[in-house]
Scaffold this active site. Structure first.
Site, mmCIF file in Angstrom:
data_model
loop_
_atom_site.group_PDB
_atom_site.id
_atom_site.type_symbol
_atom_site.label_atom_id
_atom_site.label_comp_id
_atom_site.label_asym_id
_atom_site.label_seq_id
_atom_site.Cartn_x
_atom_site.Cartn_y
_atom_site.Cartn_z
ATOM 1 N N ARG A 26 -10.703 -6.865 3.151
ATOM 2 C CA ARG A 26 -9.453 -6.835 2.182
ATOM 3 C C ARG A 26 -8.429 -6.759 3.621
ATOM 4 O O ARG A 26 -8.327 -5.893 4.057
ATOM 5 C CB ARG A 26 -9.228 -5.714 1.273
ATOM 6 C CG ARG A 26 -7.903 -5.999 0.881
ATOM 7 C CD ARG A 26 -7.642 -4.495 0.020
ATOM 8 N NE ARG A 26 -8.521 -4.304 -1.381
ATOM 9 C CZ ARG A 26 -8.996 -3.239 -1.620
ATOM 10 N NH1 ARG A 26 -8.373 -1.789 -0.974
ATOM 11 N NH2 ARG A 26 -9.575 -3.113 -2.660
ATOM 12 N N ASP A 52 -11.693 1.518 0.957
ATOM 13 C CA ASP A 52 -10.254 1.431 1.302
ATOM 14 C C ASP A 52 -10.018 1.817 2.646
ATOM 15 O O ASP A 52 -10.960 2.871 3.103
ATOM 16 C CB ASP A 52 -9.556 2.334 0.261
ATOM 17 C CG ASP A 52 -9.360 1.602 -1.132
ATOM 18 O OD1 ASP A 52 -9.672 0.425 -1.299
ATOM 19 O OD2 ASP A 52 -8.769 2.340 -1.930
HETATM 20 P P1 FDA Z 1 5.758 -6.056 0.769
HETATM 21 O O1 FDA Z 1 5.801 -4.695 1.011
HETATM 22 O O2 FDA Z 1 6.679 -6.753 1.657
HETATM 23 O O3 FDA Z 1 6.050 -6.807 -0.781
HETATM 24 C C1 FDA Z 1 6.220 -7.925 -1.128
HETATM 25 C C2 FDA Z 1 7.144 -7.955 -2.434
HETATM 26 O O4 FDA Z 1 6.182 -7.503 -3.224
HETATM 27 C C3 FDA Z 1 8.353 -6.995 -2.611
HETATM 28 O O5 FDA Z 1 9.449 -7.662 -2.321
HETATM 29 C C4 FDA Z 1 8.161 -6.476 -4.097
HETATM 30 O O6 FDA Z 1 8.728 -7.560 -4.759
HETATM 31 C C5 FDA Z 1 6.810 -6.432 -4.259
HETATM 32 N N1 FDA Z 1 6.023 -5.198 -4.251
HETATM 33 C C6 FDA Z 1 5.318 -4.916 -3.229
HETATM 34 N N2 FDA Z 1 5.003 -3.565 -3.515
HETATM 35 C C7 FDA Z 1 5.429 -3.239 -4.643
HETATM 36 C C8 FDA Z 1 5.353 -2.218 -5.500
HETATM 37 N N3 FDA Z 1 4.787 -0.976 -5.226
HETATM 38 N N4 FDA Z 1 6.123 -2.278 -6.809
HETATM 39 C C9 FDA Z 1 6.776 -3.088 -7.041
HETATM 40 N N5 FDA Z 1 7.143 -4.200 -6.233
HETATM 41 C C10 FDA Z 1 6.269 -4.347 -5.165
HETATM 42 N N6 FDA Z 1 -2.813 -0.045 1.946
HETATM 43 C C11 FDA Z 1 -3.496 0.485 2.793
HETATM 44 O O7 FDA Z 1 -3.009 1.068 3.661
HETATM 45 N N7 FDA Z 1 -4.919 0.646 2.409
HETATM 46 C C12 FDA Z 1 -5.566 0.028 1.422
HETATM 47 O O8 FDA Z 1 -6.880 0.286 1.402
HETATM 48 C C13 FDA Z 1 -4.874 -0.640 0.568
HETATM 49 N N8 FDA Z 1 -5.570 -1.253 -0.289
HETATM 50 C C14 FDA Z 1 -4.618 -2.312 -1.187
HETATM 51 C C15 FDA Z 1 -5.543 -3.177 -2.125
HETATM 52 C C16 FDA Z 1 -4.662 -4.094 -3.127
HETATM 53 C C17 FDA Z 1 -5.525 -5.145 -3.680
HETATM 54 C C18 FDA Z 1 -3.208 -4.436 -2.385
HETATM 55 C C19 FDA Z 1 -2.341 -5.576 -3.061
HETATM 56 C C20 FDA Z 1 -2.514 -3.460 -1.651
HETATM 57 C C21 FDA Z 1 -3.336 -2.530 -1.015
HETATM 58 N N9 FDA Z 1 -2.574 -1.805 0.133
HETATM 59 C C22 FDA Z 1 -3.358 -0.914 0.731
HETATM 60 C C23 FDA Z 1 -1.060 -1.613 -0.041
HETATM 61 C C24 FDA Z 1 -0.593 -2.455 0.991
HETATM 62 O O9 FDA Z 1 -0.981 -2.153 2.386
HETATM 63 C C25 FDA Z 1 0.866 -2.795 0.881
HETATM 64 O O10 FDA Z 1 1.581 -1.545 1.037
HETATM 65 C C26 FDA Z 1 1.205 -3.270 -0.386
HETATM 66 O O11 FDA Z 1 0.394 -4.488 -0.713
HETATM 67 C C27 FDA Z 1 2.792 -4.029 -0.380
HETATM 68 O O12 FDA Z 1 2.777 -5.024 0.616
HETATM 69 P P2 FDA Z 1 2.963 -6.503 0.152
HETATM 70 O O13 FDA Z 1 1.969 -7.183 1.292
HETATM 71 O O14 FDA Z 1 2.809 -6.723 -0.970
HETATM 72 O O15 FDA Z 1 4.331 -6.970 0.940
#
Ligand code: FDA
Length: 301
Positions: free
Chosen positions: A177, A125
């Site tokens: 990722r 990560d």
């Molecule tokens: P965005 O934040 O715009 O969310 C899109 C939509 O998804 C929102 O409108 C909401 O509906 C939903 N959503 C998002 N987060 C939510 C939550 N917590 N609860 C409920 N609904 C939510 N980051 C990092 O810095 N280092 C890492 O190693 C990782 N590893 C990682 C693994 C995996 C499998 C995922 C999916 C994510 C990560 N992340 C991460 C976190 C990533 O950086 C990010 O903060 C989250 O995925 C939220 O970003 P989105 O791309 O989903 O978009």
């Protein structure tokens, strides 16, 4: 952002852990490895893979680093023993990055070596920006020794150096990722405007795929999921050449849509006793969860 959401983001660090636990449940498999296996089995039964994460970060003693290394080895052994479809995610600060870089590297090295012998995979990560360079260097060294089918890392679209990191790593097959990034960073280091973060996500994704990287497309943002599917179609990628990734507890409807469209999907399944920092990050990210959890809590009284 509503007043409620703003207050949650501002004051969450001061909320007692017993209250945070009310909504944390959604994001975490449970306290034990058995819980992570059980949740993975359920995901597997719907065609979804998992990546198991032992909760814990920023450890302060070598003994703790060894404890987490052993836990990660145990996760790999259990995945093998139970034949579930899962791999492992770990955090460099959990392996001792902030106390001794060599200890950290050696711990991760041992884990990747074990993963290779079991035919499994380790994702390193990406934590806050103070870990960025060391994480990239460790990944590079491990990839050189074991190959990108056994080890990968994470790039964050909000980081200004992400495209430079792709260039730096592109002399060999990359396993990355791609996520937006979750830590609070200064503007000098990370884009603050969500529209730019999304544009940079698209730019990085396209660059990675054109360079034939294996990408874990980690997002719940449907605009980005749509864009990724467009690229996959245009580039005529096979199902095994990429995967989508989502967090446990987030947007299960979108999860189902992605799988029904024929793509592979992996869910991040954290477990362990150290659930508080992880849950606080998730809650700051989406205070709506706290609203619905609190509503549910009071309705049940
Ligand atoms: P965005 O934040 O715009 O969310 C899109 C939509 O998804 C929102 O409108 C909401 O509906 C939903 N959503 C998002 N987060 C939510 C939550 N917590 N609860 C409920 N609904 C939510 N980051 C990092 O810095 N280092 C890492 O190693 C990782 N590893 C990682 C693994 C995996 C499998 C995922 C999916 C994510 C990560 N992340 C991460 C976190 C990533 O950086 C990010 O903060 C989250 O995925 C939220 O970003 P989105 O791309 O989903 O978009």
């Amino acid at each position: 952002m509503s007043w409620f959401n703003k207050s949650v983001s501002t004051f969450i660090d001061k909320v007692p852990s017993s209250i945070v636990a009310v909504f944390a449940k959604k994001y975490i498999a449970g306290e034990t490895l058995g819980d992570a296996i059980r949740v993975t089995r359920k995901l597997n039964s719907t065609g979804i893979m998992s990546t198991i994460d032992v909760l814990g970060e920023d450890i302060t003693s070598p003994e703790q680093a060894i404890y987490f290394k052993n836990m990660c080895l145990k996760v790999l052994e259990e995945i093998d023993r139970t034949s579930i479809d899962a791999n492992l995610s770990l955090k460099p600060t959990q392996m001792g990055l902030k106390i001794d870089k060599e200890l950290c590297f050696n711990n991760i090295h041992e884990i990747v070596k074990r993963a290779k012998s079991l035919g499994n995979f380790v994702r390193i990560d990406m934590e806050d920006s103070s870990c960025n360079k060391d994480t990239i260097e460790m990944y590079r060294k491990l990839r050189e020794e074991f190959g990108s089918q056994y080890v990968g890392t994470v790039l964050q679209a909000y980081m200004r150096n992400t495209l430079a990191n792709i260039d730096y790593l592109s002399d060999d097959k990359m396993n990355i990722r791609l996520c937006k990034g979750i830590y609070i960073e200064p503007r000098k280091i990370a884009y603050k405007d969500p529209a730019i973060v999304n544009d940079n996500y698209k730019y990085a994704l396209e660059t990675l795929l054109r360079k034939k990287a294996y990408v874990g497309i980690a997002t719940h943002d449907e605009k980005l999921v749509w864009y990724a599917q467009k690229l996959i179609r245009e580039m005529d990628l096979k199902r095994e050449e990429y995967e989508f990734q989502m967090l446990l507890g987030v947007d299960e409807e979108l999860r189902g849509i992605i799988v029904e469209n024929g793509h592979r999907l992996r869910v991040y399944v954290p477990f362990g006793k150290d659930w508080l920092p992880y849950s606080i990050r998730r809650l700051k990210e989406n205070p709506n969860i706290a609203r619905s959890a609190l509503e549910g809590y009071f309705k049940s009284k």
